[in-house]
Scaffold this active site. Structure first.
Site, PDB file in Angstrom:
ATOM      1  N   CYS A  70       0.942  -1.229   0.102  1.00  0.00           N
ATOM      2  CA  CYS A  70      -0.038   0.074   0.081  1.00  0.00           C
ATOM      3  C   CYS A  70       0.867   1.278   0.051  1.00  0.00           C
ATOM      4  CB  CYS A  70      -0.811   0.014   1.393  1.00  0.00           C
ATOM      5  SG  CYS A  70      -1.894   1.588   1.464  1.00  0.00           S
ATOM      6  N   CYS A  83      -0.376   3.500  -6.576  1.00  0.00           N
ATOM      7  CA  CYS A  83      -1.408   2.971  -5.552  1.00  0.00           C
ATOM      8  C   CYS A  83      -1.670   1.508  -6.364  1.00  0.00           C
ATOM      9  CB  CYS A  83      -2.552   3.762  -5.909  1.00  0.00           C
ATOM     10  SG  CYS A  83      -4.163   2.874  -5.134  1.00  0.00           S
TER      11      CYS A  83
HETATM   12  N1  DGL Z   1      -3.941   0.715  -2.470  1.00  0.00           N
HETATM   13  C1  DGL Z   1      -3.484   1.468  -1.508  1.00  0.00           C
HETATM   14  C2  DGL Z   1      -2.340   2.458  -2.239  1.00  0.00           C
HETATM   15  O1  DGL Z   1      -1.414   1.889  -2.692  1.00  0.00           O
HETATM   16  C3  DGL Z   1      -4.644   2.165  -0.864  1.00  0.00           C
HETATM   17  C4  DGL Z   1      -5.603   2.856  -1.651  1.00  0.00           C
HETATM   18  C5  DGL Z   1      -6.575   3.551  -0.914  1.00  0.00           C
HETATM   19  O2  DGL Z   1      -7.366   2.803   0.100  1.00  0.00           O
HETATM   20  O3  DGL Z   1      -7.045   4.644  -0.742  1.00  0.00           O
HETATM   21  O4  DGL Z   1      -2.160   3.534  -1.668  1.00  0.00           O
END
Ligand code: DGL
Length: 259
Positions: free
Chosen positions: A74, A188
């Site tokens: 993440c 993301c």
């Molecule tokens: N998938 C995550 C990232 O890489 C989080 C996205 C989210 O929940 O806003 O930032």
């Protein structure tokens, strides 16, 4: 890798599977525990304090399962909560953050004055973490951050044919194009689910950090000698998670663990 040498991967939802899938490809014998915080998704519009608190609970869950290695699959958590969490859990769990680990690779082959666009959540863009990390390796690269609020919901809710969703995506890629971006970072972990849509709209190079972070983790974890295991947990709606995951990963069973 012995049974107690499990790797915990965390994300707000299905995004982190884009990292797990790369790790699984190169280390199929690993013991993986994946946690998707689907009760609190999206993280990207939350405050750093809220993101810290959610992630802290997941790390406590990992520690209760005797996990000694965590991968932040993440970007948002890596951007706004890693420094504090690393300090907080320094004697209990080793954490691999995403942005800090891959920034160097994201600019491979780029020259001074080239522009790289980073598509990411609001919290990641506001933190300017990609920019700061990239500039450590080359201060002369232009980094354009693009807040793509809404993309995570498109992936979590499988809105791949929704017109509103597609025009939101197009508007963000148009902005990257106007800025002459030579490369686009999928900043993301949910965005690799959208790669085909992106490529149909804008034909540039896309950098998916998942492969690099997977390689870094593999290189650090030397022994790899079990039959392997995959355990999935979410904080809400396991069935929805399985459905949304499908584009990327075939999750057979997912348990509910509220945090
Ligand atoms: N998938 C995550 C990232 O890489 C989080 C996205 C989210 O929940 O806003 O930032």
């Amino acid at each position: 890798m012995s049974e107690d040498n499990k790797i915990g991967l965390l994300d707000s939802g299905v995004g982190g599977l884009s990292v797990l899938s790369e790790l699984y490809k190169i280390m199929p014998n690993g013991n993986y525990v994946f946690f998707g915080d689907t009760k609190n998704v999206p993280y990207g519009t939350k405050t750093p304090e809220e993101i810290f608190n959610c992630t802290k609970k997941i790390l406590e869950f990992f520690i209760s399962k005797n996990i000694k290695t965590a991968v932040f699959a993440c970007n948002t958590t890596s951007a706004v909560a890693y420094d504090r969490l690393k300090e907080h859990f320094k004697n209990e769990i080793k954490i691999y953050p995403l942005i800090q680990s891959v920034a160097k690779y994201s600019i491979d082959g780029l020259k001074d004055n080239d522009t790289i666009a980073v598509l990411a959540t609001k919290a990641t863009i506001n933190s300017k973490k990609y920019e700061k990390e990239i500039k450590k390796y080359n201060p002369n690269i232009n980094v354009v951050g693009i807040d793509c609020t809404g993309f995570v919901e498109i992936v979590e809710n499988r809105l791949y044919n929704d017109q509103e969703a597609l025009s939101l995506i197009k508007s963000k890629l148009d902005f990257a194009k106007e800025n002459n971006a030579k490369r686009i970072v999928l900043g993301c972990t949910h965005y690799p689910y959208l790669t085909n849509i992106f490529k149909n709209i804008l034909d540039v190079e896309y950098f998916n950090p998942a492969q690099n972070i997977a390689q870094i983790v593999k290189n650090d974890i030397k022994s790899n000698s079990t039959n392997g295991s995959l355990d999935f947990y979410v904080s809400k709606n396991p069935q929805e998670f399985i459905l949304s995951a499908k584009t990327f990963f075939d999750v057979k069973e997912c348990k509910l663990h509220e945090i």
